[in-house]
Design an enzyme around this catalytic site. Structure first.
Site, PDB file in Angstrom:
ATOM      1  N   GLY A 190      -7.646   4.168  10.434  1.00 55.40           N
ATOM      2  CA  GLY A 190      -8.357   2.930  10.062  1.00 55.40           C
ATOM      3  C   GLY A 190      -8.358   2.626   8.574  1.00 55.40           C
ATOM      4  CB  THR A 191      -6.632   4.054   5.556  1.00 52.85           C
ATOM      5  OG1 THR A 191      -5.371   4.076   6.214  1.00 52.85           O
ATOM      6  CG2 THR A 191      -7.185   5.449   5.444  1.00 52.85           C
ATOM      7  N   GLY A 192      -6.033   1.258   6.638  1.00 55.18           N
ATOM      8  CA  GLY A 192      -5.472  -0.065   6.332  1.00 55.18           C
ATOM      9  C   GLY A 192      -6.430  -1.184   6.706  1.00 55.18           C
ATOM     10  CB  CYS A 193      -8.437  -1.807   9.784  1.00 54.66           C
ATOM     11  SG  CYS A 193      -7.116  -1.622  10.986  1.00 54.66           S
TER      12      CYS A 193
ATOM     13  CB  THR B 100      -5.733   8.520   6.940  1.00 57.29           C
ATOM     14  OG1 THR B 100      -4.707   8.930   7.840  1.00 57.29           O
ATOM     15  CG2 THR B 100      -5.813   9.476   5.767  1.00 57.29           C
TER      16      THR B 100
ATOM     17  CE  LYS C 109      -1.686  -1.517   3.803  1.00 56.52           C
ATOM     18  NZ  LYS C 109      -2.402  -1.722   5.074  1.00 56.52           N
TER      19      LYS C 109
HETATM   20  N1  LIG Z   1      -4.337  10.533   1.483  1.00 56.48           N
HETATM   21  C1  LIG Z   1      -4.769   9.468   0.781  1.00 56.48           C
HETATM   22  N2  LIG Z   1      -5.370   9.622  -0.415  1.00 56.48           N
HETATM   23  C2  LIG Z   1      -5.805   8.549  -1.140  1.00 56.48           C
HETATM   24  N3  LIG Z   1      -5.650   7.282  -0.737  1.00 56.48           N
HETATM   25  C3  LIG Z   1      -5.039   7.036   0.453  1.00 56.48           C
HETATM   26  C4  LIG Z   1      -4.575   8.119   1.272  1.00 56.48           C
HETATM   27  N4  LIG Z   1      -3.999   7.585   2.399  1.00 56.48           N
HETATM   28  C5  LIG Z   1      -4.127   6.240   2.280  1.00 56.48           C
HETATM   29  N5  LIG Z   1      -4.736   5.909   1.109  1.00 56.48           N
HETATM   30  C6  LIG Z   1      -5.068   4.562   0.651  1.00 56.48           C
HETATM   31  O1  LIG Z   1      -5.645   3.872   1.764  1.00 56.48           O
HETATM   32  C7  LIG Z   1      -5.256   2.507   1.736  1.00 56.48           C
HETATM   33  C8  LIG Z   1      -4.539   2.164   3.042  1.00 56.48           C
HETATM   34  O2  LIG Z   1      -3.178   2.546   2.884  1.00 56.48           O
HETATM   35  P1  LIG Z   1      -2.181   2.955   4.020  1.00 56.48           P
HETATM   36  O3  LIG Z   1      -0.822   2.857   3.432  1.00 56.48           O
HETATM   37  O4  LIG Z   1      -2.593   4.266   4.606  1.00 56.48           O
HETATM   38  O5  LIG Z   1      -2.460   1.800   5.066  1.00 56.48           O
HETATM   39  P2  LIG Z   1      -2.080   1.707   6.606  1.00 56.48           P
HETATM   40  O6  LIG Z   1      -0.911   2.586   6.908  1.00 56.48           O
HETATM   41  O7  LIG Z   1      -1.950   0.263   6.895  1.00 56.48           O
HETATM   42  O8  LIG Z   1      -3.346   2.286   7.321  1.00 56.48           O
HETATM   43  P3  LIG Z   1      -3.544   2.631   8.905  1.00 56.48           P
HETATM   44  O9  LIG Z   1      -3.521   4.132   8.941  1.00 56.48           O
HETATM   45  O10 LIG Z   1      -4.880   2.072   9.196  1.00 56.48           O
HETATM   46  O11 LIG Z   1      -2.425   1.970   9.663  1.00 56.48           O
HETATM   47  C9  LIG Z   1      -4.394   2.339   0.484  1.00 56.48           C
HETATM   48  O12 LIG Z   1      -5.193   1.915  -0.604  1.00 56.48           O
HETATM   49  C10 LIG Z   1      -3.858   3.737   0.257  1.00 56.48           C
HETATM   50  O13 LIG Z   1      -3.508   3.915  -1.105  1.00 56.48           O
HETATM   51  C1  LIG Z   2      -6.738  -2.252  17.118  1.00 53.98           C
HETATM   52  C2  LIG Z   2      -6.014  -1.618  15.995  1.00 53.98           C
HETATM   53  N1  LIG Z   2      -5.673  -2.360  14.918  1.00 53.98           N
HETATM   54  C3  LIG Z   2      -5.019  -1.790  13.881  1.00 53.98           C
HETATM   55  C4  LIG Z   2      -4.690  -0.450  13.894  1.00 53.98           C
HETATM   56  C5  LIG Z   2      -3.918   0.151  12.723  1.00 53.98           C
HETATM   57  O1  LIG Z   2      -4.609   1.143  12.114  1.00 53.98           O
HETATM   58  C6  LIG Z   2      -5.092   0.310  15.034  1.00 53.98           C
HETATM   59  N2  LIG Z   2      -4.814   1.632  15.130  1.00 53.98           N
HETATM   60  N3  LIG Z   2      -5.736  -0.300  16.051  1.00 53.98           N
END
Ligand SMILES: Nc1ncnc2c1ncn2[C@@H]1O[C@H](COP(=O)(O)OP(=O)(O)OP(=O)(O)O)[C@@H](O)[C@H]1O
Ligand SMILES: Cc1ncc(CO)c(N)n1
Length: 275
Positions: free
Chosen positions: A208-211, A206, A173
């Site tokens: 929770g984006t990854g989850c 952003t 990502k």
């Molecule tokens: N500012 C943004 N604009 C557009 N897409 C985004 C943006 N930030 C994250 N994404 C998208 O959101 C999804 C999650 O990516 P990201 O790399 O942020 O995950 P993460 O770091 O695991 O998330 P978390 O913040 O939950 O730990 C991906 O598809 C990424 O391309």
């Molecule tokens: C419980 C939990 N899982 C994953 C993440 C990563 O976004 C978070 N902030 N909290």
């Protein structure tokens, strides 16, 4: 009814972890179930506490769900440490985790440690080989491989290295990319690279984006979409959720899980390259 199980940490703030996963499953018409690895005391400002579930409690939750209800796909998120990874690995080794989407959660955006750093090897050796897809962000991918993600070539090398641990596919990502107007997620399955590029949304909300993204991929996989199609559909879902993220709380607010109901289809540019 299509079913999905998330094995992850609880986020009391409701934006990430189990709560993000269940909201996403519900939005995508999938029956959601959960096995909680840890309670976190968390809000938009950060993580104030982590309280792991015992290995026994984790094993019992997964067994209860699988023995009776069953599942069409499984997602893992925060796994805390090696002891809890070992519990999940027992089920993986027994072939009980179908369509296993592994989000290798390590450190929250706020900097809090969600995986004991000494458990990294266990995650790679004991769980990666069973995954249908691994979804690292850039810092996680760098920690797993020791390769700095500073060019397209290095990102492709990262994807290849992670795949070599035995998963079916990897999705690197790009959310943490800096100094760019666009963000690219890179998919690799050993046969082809697929690049999903979107305009970067200018927001701090952003959480929770990854989850949410991995949960949407899990829901679409549970519904029998092929992995590449599941990722494309999930990419639409997460982009809309970030576009309509809310300034809830005093820090980085959560994405809006219901945004897909009303938001326009986002511009996603897909490129394919044989590899
Ligand atoms: N500012 C943004 N604009 C557009 N897409 C985004 C943006 N930030 C994250 N994404 C998208 O959101 C999804 C999650 O990516 P990201 O790399 O942020 O995950 P993460 O770091 O695991 O998330 P978390 O913040 O939950 O730990 C991906 O598809 C990424 O391309
Ligand atoms: C419980 C939990 N899982 C994953 C993440 C990563 O976004 C978070 N902030 N909290």
């Amino acid at each position: 009814m299509i079913r999905a199980l998330t094995i992850a940490g609880s986020d009391s703030g409701g934006g990430a972890g189990i709560q993000a996963d269940l909201k996403t499953f519900q939005e995508l018409d999938v029956y959601g179930m959960s096995a909680i690895t840890a309670l976190t005391a968390q809000n938009t400002l950060g993580v104030q506490g982590v309280f792991p579930a015992s290995a026994e409690a984790l094993r019992a939750q997964i067994s209860s769900v699988l023995d009776d209800i069953g599942t069409d796909a499984v997602k893992t998120g925060m796994l805390v440490d090696e002891e809890r990874i070992n519990v999940v690995a027992e089920f993986a080794q027994d072939g009980k985790l179908p369509k296993f989407i592994l989000d290798p959660v390590m450190i929250a955006t706020s900097g809090a440690e969600l995986l004991d750093p000494s458990a990294k090897e266990a995650l790679m050796n004991k769980l990666f080989p069973y995954a249908a897809l691994i979804t690292p962000n850039i810092p996680e991918a760098e920690a797993i491989t020791g390769i700095e993600a500073n060019s397209l070539k290095s990102r492709k090398d990262i994807a290849k290295t992670i795949l070599s641990y035995g998963a079916e596919a990897v999705l690197l990502k790009g959310g943490h990319e800096e100094g760019t107007d666009t963000i690219t997620d890179i998919y690799y399955d050993g046969a082809e690279f697929r690049y999903y590029t979107v305009p970067k949304i200018n927001t701090v909300h952003t959480h929770g984006t990854g989850c949410t993204y991995a949960a949407a991929i899990t829901a679409y996989s549970a519904a029998n979409k092929e992995m590449k199609d599941a990722i494309y559909a999930a990419k639409c879902f997460i982009h809309q959720a970030i576009m309509e993220a809310s300034p809830i709380g005093g820090g980085d607010g959560p994405v809006h899980h219901a945004a897909h109901r009303t938001a326009e289809k986002p511009p996603i540019f897909t490129e394919v390259e044989q590899g």
